[in-house]
Design an enzyme around this catalytic site. Structure first.
Site, PDB file in Angstrom:
ATOM      1  CG  HIS A   1      35.017 -38.358 -28.375  1.00 33.25           C
ATOM      2  ND1 HIS A   1      34.396 -39.062 -29.386  1.00 33.25           N
ATOM      3  CD2 HIS A   1      34.812 -39.061 -27.230  1.00 33.25           C
ATOM      4  CE1 HIS A   1      33.826 -40.142 -28.864  1.00 33.25           C
ATOM      5  NE2 HIS A   1      34.055 -40.168 -27.568  1.00 33.25           N
TER       6      HIS A   1
ATOM      7  CG  ASP B   1      35.665 -37.414 -32.249  1.00 34.39           C
ATOM      8  OD1 ASP B   1      36.530 -38.307 -32.313  1.00 34.39           O
ATOM      9  OD2 ASP B   1      34.603 -37.533 -31.604  1.00 34.39           O
TER      10      ASP B   1
END
EC number: 5.3.1.5
Length: 394
Positions: free
Chosen positions: A54, A57
């Protein structure tokens, strides 16, 4: 039998998997933050070919442009050093409080506009890093209370957002296919597009349906008490399996995200058999085998990397067992006895019409339904042979 992964196996992991700090609704984190650069190198060591993420992340939410550029440069360098690729990216539209009522379908119009911008930026980064798919998980798209969400309007807004993403991808020359990831609930009480069937039906209402498929996850489907292997087979039939998330799950409860095969082992076996051997003896799916699991909260970092390797080990073991199952002459005889292959024979003869069928007395008037109904199919024997091979008894 080799249990060492190679790039041809196409095993990939999300940064959010091995990087999960093990914080849950009832307890704080049990592990420190894992540097994405370290994650890339460790994943390469265990035989992964790809890493996914993501946006948040990799780059902390709210980071300024200079910080973001530095992080991305370091990550790109790690990819070059290890040879790992980024087969898929996705966008976090669920963690920050701004998304508490969803991203694309929030009742607040300003949130919807912000969510689309956030995804567009992640598409840019994904394209820069060579990503081949964008996954869309609408974890906050839904409601707890029926009166709080106009579902028809929400689906309109969902469609509006996805049409725009597809247009942007085409205009920028990215050519990204999009994979919608269904889930019935959690974190929302009820999530929109809760199953693969809902998602596939929704895709048909988009301006460019050919650009949209689904990402099916083991646990998400089993949370709905559905058969994961059957669902994957139907997604393949629709030519809509654009990505797959593998993990373990024990039936319809919360999303457990166990190691692949550490839940419903027999269904995991049938899944690998389908993916690797297909209905005609060849692979049915050539995309990444992506592990979306969470290392158990009880584990330290040694346990994290052991569990990551266990996902690979489980898949390769099941792949070997499925190959032996298909090569067994007794299995082939049992398949023939069960008429499994006969299902591939069209019910109608070439060129046959309903008039021809109505004229065929052997199909109805002279058909001995009692005699046929008295015959067994041998399905239990076939299933036992599968279990024997799964357990290494044959």
């Amino acid at each position: 039998m080799s249990l060492q992964a190679t790039p041809d196996d196409k095993f990939s992991f999300g940064l959010w998997t091995v990087g999960w700090q093990a914080r849950d609704a009832f307890g704080d984190a049990t592990r420190p933050v894992l540097d994405p650069i370290e994650a890339v190198h460790k994943l390469a060591e265990i035989g992964a070919y790809g890493v996914t993420f993501h946006d948040d992340d990799l780059v902390p939410f709210g980071a300024d442009a200079a910080t973001r550029d530095g992080i991305v440069a370091g990550f790109s360098k790690a990819l070059d050093e290890t040879g790992l690729i980024v087969p898929m990216v996705t966008t976090n539209l669920f963690t920050h409080p701004v998304f508490k009522d969803g991203g694309f379908t929030s009742n607040d119009r300003s949130v919807r506009r912000y969510a689309i911008r956030k995804v567009l930026r992640q598409m840019d980064l994904g394209a820069e890093l060579g990503a081949k798919t964008l996954v869309l998980w609408g974890g906050r798209e839904g409601a707890e209370y029926d009166s709080a969400k106009d579902v028809g309007a929400a689906l309109d807004r969902y469609r509006e957002a996805l049409n725009l993403l597809a247009q942007y991808s085409e205009d920028q020359g990215y050519g990204l296919p999009f994979a919608i990831e269904p889930k019935p609930n959690e974190p929302r009480g009820d999530i929109l597009l809760p199953t693969a069937g809902h998602a596939i039906a929704f895709v048909q209402e988009l301006e460019r349906p050919e650009l949209f498929g689904i990402n099916r996850e083991t646990g998400h489907e089993q949370m709905s008490n559905l058969n994961f292997t059957q669902g994957i087979a139907q997604a393949l039939w629709h030519k809509k399996l654009f990505h797959i998330d593998l993990n373990g799950q024990h039936g319809p409860k919360f999303d457990q995200d166990l190691v692949f095969g550490h839940g419903d082992l027999l269904n995991a076996f049938s899944l690998v058999d389908l993916l690797e051997n297909g209905p005609d003896g060849g692979p049915a799916y050539d995309g990444p085998r992506h592990f979306d699991y969470k290392p158990s909260r009880t584990e330290d970092f040694d346990g994290v990397w052991e569990s990551a390797k266990d996902n690979i080990r489980m898949y390769l073991l099941l792949k070997e067992r499925a190959k032996a199952f298909r090569a067994d002459p007794e299995v082939q005889a049992a398949l023939a006895e069960s008429k499994v292959d006969e299902l591939r024979t069209p019910t109608l003869n070439p060129g046959e019409t309903y008039a021809d069928l109505l004229a065929d007395r052997s199909a109805f008037e002279d058909y001995d339904a009692d005699a046929v109904g008295a015959k067994g199919y041998g399905f239990v024997k076939l299933n036992q042979l599968a279990i024997d091979h799964l357990l290494g008894a044959r």
